[in-house]
Design a protein around this motif. Sequence first.
Motif, PDB file in Angstrom:
ATOM      1  N   TYR A   1       1.056  -1.514   0.052  1.00  0.00           N
ATOM      2  CA  TYR A   1      -0.061   0.277   0.168  1.00  0.00           C
ATOM      3  C   TYR A   1       0.590   1.272  -0.548  1.00  0.00           C
ATOM      4  O   TYR A   1       0.454   2.307  -0.715  1.00  0.00           O
ATOM      5  CB  TYR A   1      -0.545  -0.191   0.534  1.00  0.00           C
TER       6      TYR A   1
ATOM      7  N   GLN B   1     -10.845   1.302  -8.122  1.00  0.00           N
ATOM      8  CA  GLN B   1     -11.300   1.296  -7.054  1.00  0.00           C
ATOM      9  C   GLN B   1     -11.238   0.125  -6.191  1.00  0.00           C
ATOM     10  O   GLN B   1     -10.891  -0.554  -4.799  1.00  0.00           O
ATOM     11  CB  GLN B   1     -12.451   1.759  -7.312  1.00  0.00           C
TER      12      GLN B   1
ATOM     13  N   VAL C   1      -7.587  -1.442  -4.567  1.00  0.00           N
ATOM     14  CA  VAL C   1      -6.945  -1.168  -3.313  1.00  0.00           C
ATOM     15  C   VAL C   1      -7.598  -2.249  -2.494  1.00  0.00           C
ATOM     16  O   VAL C   1      -6.185  -2.071  -1.375  1.00  0.00           O
ATOM     17  CB  VAL C   1      -8.100  -0.235  -2.841  1.00  0.00           C
TER      18      VAL C   1
ATOM     19  N   LEU D   1      -9.166  -2.374   4.753  1.00  0.00           N
ATOM     20  CA  LEU D   1      -9.066  -1.472   4.031  1.00  0.00           C
ATOM     21  C   LEU D   1      -9.810  -0.195   4.015  1.00  0.00           C
ATOM     22  O   LEU D   1      -9.872   0.667   2.606  1.00  0.00           O
ATOM     23  CB  LEU D   1     -10.089  -2.472   3.113  1.00  0.00           C
ATOM     24  N   ARG D   2     -10.709   0.049   5.342  1.00  0.00           N
ATOM     25  CA  ARG D   2     -10.836   0.643   5.991  1.00  0.00           C
ATOM     26  C   ARG D   2      -9.934   2.231   5.781  1.00  0.00           C
ATOM     27  O   ARG D   2     -10.246   3.392   4.893  1.00  0.00           O
ATOM     28  CB  ARG D   2     -12.782   1.400   6.824  1.00  0.00           C
TER      29      ARG D   2
ATOM     30  N   ILE E   1      -8.564   3.585   2.216  1.00  0.00           N
ATOM     31  CA  ILE E   1     -10.042   4.087   1.416  1.00  0.00           C
ATOM     32  C   ILE E   1      -9.593   5.633   1.898  1.00  0.00           C
ATOM     33  O   ILE E   1      -9.817   6.723   1.390  1.00  0.00           O
ATOM     34  CB  ILE E   1     -10.846   3.524   1.239  1.00  0.00           C
TER      35      ILE E   1
ATOM     36  N   ASN F   1      -6.371   7.078   1.012  1.00  0.00           N
ATOM     37  CA  ASN F   1      -6.603   8.337  -0.333  1.00  0.00           C
ATOM     38  C   ASN F   1      -7.152   8.910  -0.670  1.00  0.00           C
ATOM     39  O   ASN F   1      -6.549   9.903  -1.148  1.00  0.00           O
ATOM     40  CB  ASN F   1      -6.884   6.425  -0.876  1.00  0.00           C
TER      41      ASN F   1
ATOM     42  N   SER G   1     -15.483   8.742   2.278  1.00  0.00           N
ATOM     43  CA  SER G   1     -15.117   7.724   3.136  1.00  0.00           C
ATOM     44  C   SER G   1     -15.451   6.316   2.976  1.00  0.00           C
ATOM     45  O   SER G   1     -15.236   4.862   3.098  1.00  0.00           O
ATOM     46  CB  SER G   1     -14.222   7.435   3.218  1.00  0.00           C
TER      47      SER G   1
ATOM     48  N   ASN H   1     -17.284   4.206  -0.071  1.00  0.00           N
ATOM     49  CA  ASN H   1     -16.473   3.758  -0.662  1.00  0.00           C
ATOM     50  C   ASN H   1     -16.518   2.456   0.103  1.00  0.00           C
ATOM     51  O   ASN H   1     -16.621   1.118  -0.740  1.00  0.00           O
ATOM     52  CB  ASN H   1     -15.627   4.823  -0.744  1.00  0.00           C
ATOM     53  N   ALA H   2     -15.852   2.774   1.426  1.00  0.00           N
ATOM     54  CA  ALA H   2     -15.243   1.589   1.968  1.00  0.00           C
ATOM     55  C   ALA H   2     -16.591   0.521   2.161  1.00  0.00           C
ATOM     56  O   ALA H   2     -16.505  -1.087   2.264  1.00  0.00           O
ATOM     57  CB  ALA H   2     -14.664   1.997   3.088  1.00  0.00           C
TER      58      ALA H   2
ATOM     59  N   GLN I   1     -17.155  -1.594  -0.626  1.00  0.00           N
ATOM     60  CA  GLN I   1     -16.215  -2.315  -0.835  1.00  0.00           C
ATOM     61  C   GLN I   1     -16.317  -3.440   0.137  1.00  0.00           C
ATOM     62  O   GLN I   1     -16.081  -4.739  -0.078  1.00  0.00           O
ATOM     63  CB  GLN I   1     -14.522  -1.480  -0.783  1.00  0.00           C
TER      64      GLN I   1
ATOM     65  N   MET J   1     -18.924  -1.696  -7.992  1.00  0.00           N
ATOM     66  CA  MET J   1     -17.749  -0.441  -8.104  1.00  0.00           C
ATOM     67  C   MET J   1     -17.986   0.618  -9.662  1.00  0.00           C
ATOM     68  O   MET J   1     -18.119   1.744  -9.559  1.00  0.00           O
ATOM     69  CB  MET J   1     -16.288  -0.360  -7.505  1.00  0.00           C
TER      70      MET J   1
END
Length: 411
Positions: free
Chosen positions: A22, A135, A138, A147-148, A151, A154, A334, A337-338, A341, A353
């Motif tokens: 990452y 998207q 990640v 992951l959260r 994101i 990012n 954020s 998005n998380a 996903q 996505m």
Amino acid sequence: MITAEAIRQPRGAFAALSSRSYRIYLCGQSLANTGTWMQSIAQDWLVYDLTHSSTCVGLTMALQFLPILSLGLYTGGVADRLPKRRILLTTQTLNAAATAALAVITIAGAVRPADVYAFALLSGLVFAFDAPARQAFVAEVVPPGRLRAAIALNAAVFQATRLVGPAIAALLIASVGTGWVFAVNAACYAGPAIGLLRLRPSDLTPAPAARREPGALRTTARYLGRHPDVVWTIFLVGMFGTFGLNFPIVLTAMAKSTFHGNASTYGLFNIALAIGSAAGALFAGAAAHPKPRLLVLSAAAFGLLQVAAAVAPDLVVFLVLLGALGLANLAFQSMANASVQLAVDSRLRGRVMGLYMLAFIGGTPIGAPLIGALTSQFGARVGMTTCGVVPALAAVGVATAAARRQRARSG
């Protein structure tokens, strides 16, 4: 195999930085994001300089988002079927080539409005393939527990580059010309490409490739039908993208007509938004498992804060509210998005996505002209109020639907 790195799950917004893959990915993205903000400023300025028409600037914006509107679902399926790193390497190469070509003809003084329109359409086409793959990618470079945070980080980095990119672009435009901004951006695409090449196969956890099947869209629709929380989240994201995030329209009008400022005033507005947005992204990353209620509350807060900013009595109050607005905005983005996903099956993540990005960006050619017309006809405060009222009402609608589902389950 479960590694020691996966067992030791650090907490907080910077947890994802403990992952080597990452860190490499984020460094490349930071350079690319800086170039993206530079190009955004240069492209709008170049179109206006060539045509002296705000309508042409809007046309350029529409051409950029048209491909994602028409191809978003298809390109999401491509991201599910093909290796995402290969897709991203291809899109970076195409972006670099197209931007370099525009830089050459601009520096040579041969650029015409049609050239910029063609570039906007081509870059939008590349973005339509790039966005869903990026998207979903990640999730391949960080363990699921981080992951959260990844994101959110990012988003925070994207907002931080929003402070740097426009400043560099303005300096280059004033000193050496618009064409050199495109040239620098073309070089910036080397950053993510090098980062992708440095990633080791052992660093990634790729999702199983989906098979090409005629009923892929129906499969995705049936899956979403069994996950109404994901559908409602995408709906909220669509309301944000279509109506809530028209800052270039309303803030320029607020700077000029409401507070009687100039370009520096507009820049100050963007700085306030960026600072609040970076803080909001970090807040979302620190929230390990935000509930759907927090997502709805952040959406409602965004809408109400935008309404409050629209009626702010003076510049100081307006700037404070813009900072809070930026925080609520990126906190919502954020977490949304998380949550999407993390909720969807990895085999369908690219398609979902793609739908997410279609909702988020695809509505811009619809919402932007509408908000622009309202702002021109009734003033900046009315336009900005509308940008806040629609997402707030959408949040109320989602909360009401969730309450009804809960009562139905209880009954």
